[in-house]
Design a protein around this motif. Sequence first.
Motif, short mmCIF file in Angstrom:
data_model
loop_
_atom_site.label_atom_id
_atom_site.label_comp_id
_atom_site.label_asym_id
_atom_site.label_seq_id
_atom_site.Cartn_x
_atom_site.Cartn_y
_atom_site.Cartn_z
N MET A 67 0.79 -1.06 -0.01
CA MET A 67 0.01 0.01 0.05
C MET A 67 0.96 1.25 0.11
O MET A 67 2.19 1.18 0.60
CB MET A 67 -0.72 -0.13 1.23
CG MET A 67 -2.07 0.86 1.26
SD MET A 67 -3.19 1.05 2.61
CE MET A 67 -3.97 -0.62 2.55
N ASP A 68 0.44 2.33 -0.62
CA ASP A 68 1.25 3.36 -0.75
C ASP A 68 1.19 4.34 0.62
O ASP A 68 0.25 4.27 1.43
CB ASP A 68 1.03 4.34 -1.90
CG ASP A 68 -0.30 5.19 -1.73
OD1 ASP A 68 -0.42 6.22 -0.90
OD2 ASP A 68 -1.29 4.93 -2.63
N ALA A 69 2.34 5.15 0.87
CA ALA A 69 2.31 5.81 1.88
C ALA A 69 1.26 6.82 2.50
O ALA A 69 0.69 6.70 3.53
CB ALA A 69 3.96 6.76 1.76
N VAL A 70 0.66 7.47 1.25
CA VAL A 70 -0.22 8.38 1.77
C VAL A 70 -1.64 7.63 2.18
O VAL A 70 -2.16 7.88 3.18
CB VAL A 70 -0.69 9.24 0.53
CG1 VAL A 70 -2.03 10.10 0.47
CG2 VAL A 70 0.52 10.28 -0.04
N ARG A 71 -1.91 6.50 1.49
CA ARG A 71 -2.98 5.71 1.93
C ARG A 71 -2.79 5.23 3.48
O ARG A 71 -3.85 5.29 4.39
CB ARG A 71 -3.51 4.54 1.20
CG ARG A 71 -4.07 5.08 -0.10
CD ARG A 71 -4.35 3.90 -1.10
NE ARG A 71 -5.16 3.04 -0.37
CZ ARG A 71 -5.59 1.84 -0.72
NH1 ARG A 71 -4.75 1.09 -1.95
NH2 ARG A 71 -6.43 0.98 -0.30
N TRP A 127 1.67 4.44 18.44
CA TRP A 127 2.74 3.68 18.20
C TRP A 127 2.65 3.28 16.77
O TRP A 127 4.10 3.34 16.18
CB TRP A 127 2.74 2.39 19.13
CG TRP A 127 3.71 1.38 18.82
CD1 TRP A 127 5.09 1.38 19.85
CD2 TRP A 127 4.07 0.41 17.94
NE1 TRP A 127 5.93 0.25 19.17
CE2 TRP A 127 5.38 -0.28 18.30
CE3 TRP A 127 3.18 -0.26 16.91
CZ2 TRP A 127 6.09 -1.20 17.35
CZ3 TRP A 127 3.63 -1.14 16.15
CH2 TRP A 127 5.15 -1.86 16.45
N GLN A 128 1.71 2.98 16.10
CA GLN A 128 1.63 2.81 14.87
C GLN A 128 2.21 3.84 13.98
O GLN A 128 2.83 3.80 12.85
CB GLN A 128 0.12 2.52 14.46
CG GLN A 128 -0.63 1.24 14.99
CD GLN A 128 -0.42 0.34 13.79
OE1 GLN A 128 0.65 0.13 13.03
NE2 GLN A 128 -1.49 -0.64 13.78
N VAL A 146 -3.18 8.38 5.82
CA VAL A 146 -4.77 8.74 5.85
C VAL A 146 -5.23 7.68 7.17
O VAL A 146 -6.26 7.99 7.75
CB VAL A 146 -5.25 8.85 4.70
CG1 VAL A 146 -6.73 9.06 4.84
CG2 VAL A 146 -4.85 9.97 3.71
N THR A 147 -4.99 6.28 6.81
CA THR A 147 -5.69 5.49 7.61
C THR A 147 -5.06 5.51 9.21
O THR A 147 -6.16 5.34 9.95
CB THR A 147 -5.29 3.91 7.25
OG1 THR A 147 -5.69 3.88 5.86
CG2 THR A 147 -5.77 2.92 8.17
N SER A 148 -4.06 6.02 9.33
CA SER A 148 -3.52 6.01 10.63
C SER A 148 -4.17 7.29 11.35
O SER A 148 -4.50 7.42 12.37
CB SER A 148 -1.78 6.18 10.60
OG SER A 148 -1.09 5.09 10.48
N GLY A 149 -4.36 8.56 10.50
CA GLY A 149 -5.00 9.69 10.93
C GLY A 149 -6.28 9.56 11.44
O GLY A 149 -6.73 9.97 12.52
N ARG A 150 -7.22 8.60 10.57
CA ARG A 150 -8.46 8.14 11.13
C ARG A 150 -8.45 7.48 12.37
O ARG A 150 -9.12 7.63 13.34
CB ARG A 150 -9.20 7.60 9.81
CG ARG A 150 -9.33 8.26 8.56
CD ARG A 150 -10.34 7.61 7.59
NE ARG A 150 -10.38 8.27 6.48
CZ ARG A 150 -10.34 8.11 5.12
NH1 ARG A 150 -10.03 6.69 5.04
NH2 ARG A 150 -10.68 9.05 4.27
N ALA A 151 -7.61 6.60 12.51
CA ALA A 151 -7.40 5.77 13.62
C ALA A 151 -7.15 6.42 14.67
O ALA A 151 -7.72 6.05 15.85
CB ALA A 151 -6.57 4.47 13.35
N LEU A 160 -0.15 -4.12 11.35
CA LEU A 160 0.87 -3.31 11.51
C LEU A 160 0.88 -2.51 10.19
O LEU A 160 1.31 -3.14 9.12
CB LEU A 160 2.18 -4.29 11.76
CG LEU A 160 3.46 -3.32 11.86
CD1 LEU A 160 3.12 -2.21 13.00
CD2 LEU A 160 4.66 -4.25 12.12
N ARG A 161 0.59 -1.48 10.22
CA ARG A 161 0.51 -0.52 8.87
C ARG A 161 1.87 -0.22 8.44
O ARG A 161 1.99 -0.26 7.16
CB ARG A 161 -0.15 0.74 9.40
CG ARG A 161 -1.62 0.49 9.81
CD ARG A 161 -2.28 1.98 9.75
NE ARG A 161 -3.60 1.66 10.55
CZ ARG A 161 -3.56 2.00 11.77
NH1 ARG A 161 -2.52 2.92 12.33
NH2 ARG A 161 -4.56 1.73 12.61
N ALA A 162 2.69 -0.20 9.09
CA ALA A 162 3.99 0.09 8.79
C ALA A 162 4.57 -1.15 7.54
O ALA A 162 5.33 -1.07 7.07
CB ALA A 162 5.35 0.30 9.68
#
Length: 156
Positions: free
Chosen positions: A1-5, A28-29, A8-13, A77-79
């Motif tokens: 998955m690309d960094a921007v997506r 932490w994420q 955005v997912t992390s920001g929403r969470a 783990l998003r990273a």
Amino acid sequence: MDAVRLIVTSGRALAAGGQVSDILTEVWQVQALAQAIGSRLAVHGPPELRGEAIGLTELAGRGCGVLHTPRLDPRELRAAQLTELGDARQALIRLGTLLGETGIALVGVASAAGDEATYWQCMEAIDAADESRDRVMEMLRRLADRDAGLPQRAAG
């Protein structure tokens, strides 16, 4: 998955809030994602960003280290889901914003902390998020200088 997506997912969470443990898990994420983006930029990014990207990787790693490592399924783990940077400038702009939001969330947790350990953990995580954001801002400045054809300035 690309960094921007992923950003955005992390920001929403992070914005979803929840219990203190949920917020600290999201912080932490964010730091783990910043570390992964820094690593990717250091290896594959524009040459003028590599030094700052290495610094971002180290600072974000410190941000993860001051927090308790959450118990996450590896798929959560998003990273680890980062497969491409996409537009480096756009990723850095959004990452800088997310790191600022992270600091704000940590201030909220620290303000309501019922124990000293959580308070100081948040203070250290705020420092790491702030310093990580400074690195991101420096990379954006270097990209702007490059695009304007200006010589690189020494980091201060």
